[in-house]
Design an enzyme around this catalytic site. Structure first.
Site, mmCIF file in Angstrom:
data_model
loop_
_atom_site.group_PDB
_atom_site.id
_atom_site.type_symbol
_atom_site.label_atom_id
_atom_site.label_comp_id
_atom_site.label_asym_id
_atom_site.label_seq_id
_atom_site.Cartn_x
_atom_site.Cartn_y
_atom_site.Cartn_z
ATOM 1 C CG HIS A 72 -6.566 -8.881 -11.904
ATOM 2 N ND1 HIS A 72 -6.444 -8.503 -10.658
ATOM 3 C CD2 HIS A 72 -7.576 -9.605 -12.585
ATOM 4 C CE1 HIS A 72 -7.554 -8.882 -10.197
ATOM 5 N NE2 HIS A 72 -8.358 -8.736 -11.091
ATOM 6 C CG ASN A 77 -11.899 -8.395 -7.527
ATOM 7 O OD1 ASN A 77 -13.585 -8.865 -7.218
ATOM 8 N ND2 ASN A 77 -11.814 -7.146 -7.158
ATOM 9 N NE ARG A 96 -3.660 -2.469 0.032
ATOM 10 C CZ ARG A 96 -4.592 -2.604 -0.665
ATOM 11 N NH1 ARG A 96 -4.040 -2.413 -2.153
ATOM 12 N NH2 ARG A 96 -4.691 -3.994 -0.434
ATOM 13 C CG ASN A 138 -2.650 -2.021 -7.263
ATOM 14 O OD1 ASN A 138 -1.773 -2.840 -6.151
ATOM 15 N ND2 ASN A 138 -3.705 -3.006 -6.886
ATOM 16 C CG ASP A 175 -4.054 -10.592 -4.154
ATOM 17 O OD1 ASP A 175 -3.741 -9.797 -4.378
ATOM 18 O OD2 ASP A 175 -5.303 -11.267 -4.632
#
Length: 432
Positions: free
Chosen positions: A178, A277, A63, A93, A304
């Site tokens: 992904h 996801n 993060r 991300n 993940d």
């Protein structure tokens, strides 16, 4: 400790299994053998335990930068070390995304100081927008070897083809996907199937993964690029990867502990901790993922690890963000689900948790996943393979608490973790 002895364990690595002590001196393995003299060295007890190369997780979300309230490189690395990991690959991300050399360089610098080696994947496309390629060559020159827009699929086939073509000019680079076709998963919050129909929650179909993997495998075939499937979750995609490998396509794949253990039935609780996801799938898909792990179609187990602040995971199921914690429990879930029932020998489980993912991400070149042998860097973990414990979500090192294994009894726990010759976990306690 400049010198210490890991004493009384069973060494398990790519070369096999043997009873041996391991002497570490000045960051490297100095001796390996039974009954080594501990004179002048501190002792790390490995009696009854497995001594293995440190684990390697090639898909985590730490993060930072941008969402440090959920996790930081420091806290995520500490959690990973407690789980036996000596190296991880953090996904791009973040906010801003890791498509710029200055941001990538800053994260890599912090990662070198953490309790495990934190490297990063770079974005495939600028801003993860799926249109124009990010500066792959510039990021590669910084040491990036994996590229992905994880969190989003590279949906444009031309963009994906160009990325795979470009990657062939970058030795060791791998394009990671992904695999969820955005037009098929739009508005979905769990696996599309019997349980989504029962619960009235819009679904994300298995076809969204299968169609993207099928397309990308053909692009990998015609370009010769290396292709990696992130968090593969369906039996159908596993079958495609198996066939592609048989035909010489340069493809690897990973699966997460949740995708070979949990099913979409967990969502009947409406607890957003089980939202992710790609979503938790059907029992048939779980069986397909396990089969892929057993026959080697799936090369790696990756967590993940996706922390979220508690308040966001307390929202209603359809409003909560997707993602689960994983680095502190991955080894134990793997032992509990695959090793303890006799499906997979310990050495094979460690292959998927250590040296195989290390090779995929090029981390073997940095001393991770290597055999426990004289002269190799001392990146090691010591595992109590028979230890029973109950996961307490409030006592984990992560800043977040969205742990799907909370309250569950697992088998297998890390006793010590050694990074570059320094114990960073001793007797189950983080030391940095």
């Amino acid at each position: 400790m400049s010198s210490f002895l890991i004493q009384g364990g069973t060494v398990v690595d790519e070369t096999g299994e043997r009873t041996a002590d391991v002497l570490v001196r000045d960051g490297v393995i100095a001796e390996v053998g039974p009954g080594l003299d501990a004179a002048g060295a501190e002792v790390l007890d490995a009696e009854g335990a497995v001594v293995a190369p440190g684990l390697v997780d090639i898909q985590v979300h730490f993060r930072e930068p941008g969402r440090e309230e959920a996790e930081t490189i420091e806290t995520g690395a500490r959690a990973a070390a407690l789980g036996g990991f000596t190296a991880v690959v953090a996904m791009p991300n973040t906010t801003p995304p890791l498509d710029d050399a200055k941001f990538v360089g800053a994260v890599l610098e912090q990662g070198r100081k953490a309790a495990c080696h934190v490297t990063v994947a770079g974005c495939i496309t600028a801003g993860r927008a799926g249109r124009e390629l990010a500066p792959l060559g510039e990021l590669y020159d910084l040491g990036v070897r994996m590229f992905t827009d994880d969190g989003d699929c590279v949906a444009d086939a031309n963009v994906m083809r160009r990325a795979l073509e470009y990657s062939t000019m970058l030795p060791g680079a791998v394009i990671s996907q992904h695999a969820e076709a955005p037009e098929l998963v739009a508005g979905g919050h769990m696996h599309e199937g019997e349980w989504s129909a029962r619960l009235g929650i819009p679904g994300r179909p298995a076809a969204a993964e299968i169609t993207i993997v099928a397309r990308d495998l053909e692009l990998a075939r015609i370009t010769g690029g290396r292709y990696h499937v992130l968090h593969m979750s369906t039996a159908g995609a596993t079958d495609l990867v198996r066939a592609a490998k048989a035909h010489g396509v340069r493809v690897t794949a990973e699966a997460s502990p949740q995708h070979f253990t949990l099913t979409d039935a967990e969502c009947a609780s409406f607890d957003p901790v089980f939202k992710m996801n790609p979503p938790l799938r059907s029992a048939a898909d779980v069986e397909g993922i396990v089969a892929g792990l057993l026959d080697g179609t799936i090369d790696a187990i990756a967590t993940d690890h996706a922390p979220h602040p508690p308040a966001t995971k307390e929202l209603p199921f359809e409003e909560a963000p997707p993602g689960m914690l994983g680095v502190e429990t991955a080894l134990a879930v793997t032992i509990s689900r695959l090793v303890e029932p006799g499906h997979l020998p310990m050495g094979e489980a460690l292959a998927r948790l250590s040296w195989q993912p290390a090779r995929i991400a090029g981390l073997d070149a940095h001393g991770h996943g290597l055999p426990v042998a004289v002269g190799n860097p001392a990146n090691l973990c010591v595992i109590d393979a028979d230890a029973k414990w109950v996961v307490d979500a409030e006592r984990t090192a992560s800043k977040s608490r969205n742990n799907p294994w909370a309250g569950r009894k697992l088998t297998g726990r890390v006793r010590h973790t050694v990074l570059r010759g320094e114990p960073v976990v001793t007797d189950g306690v983080a030391t940095r």
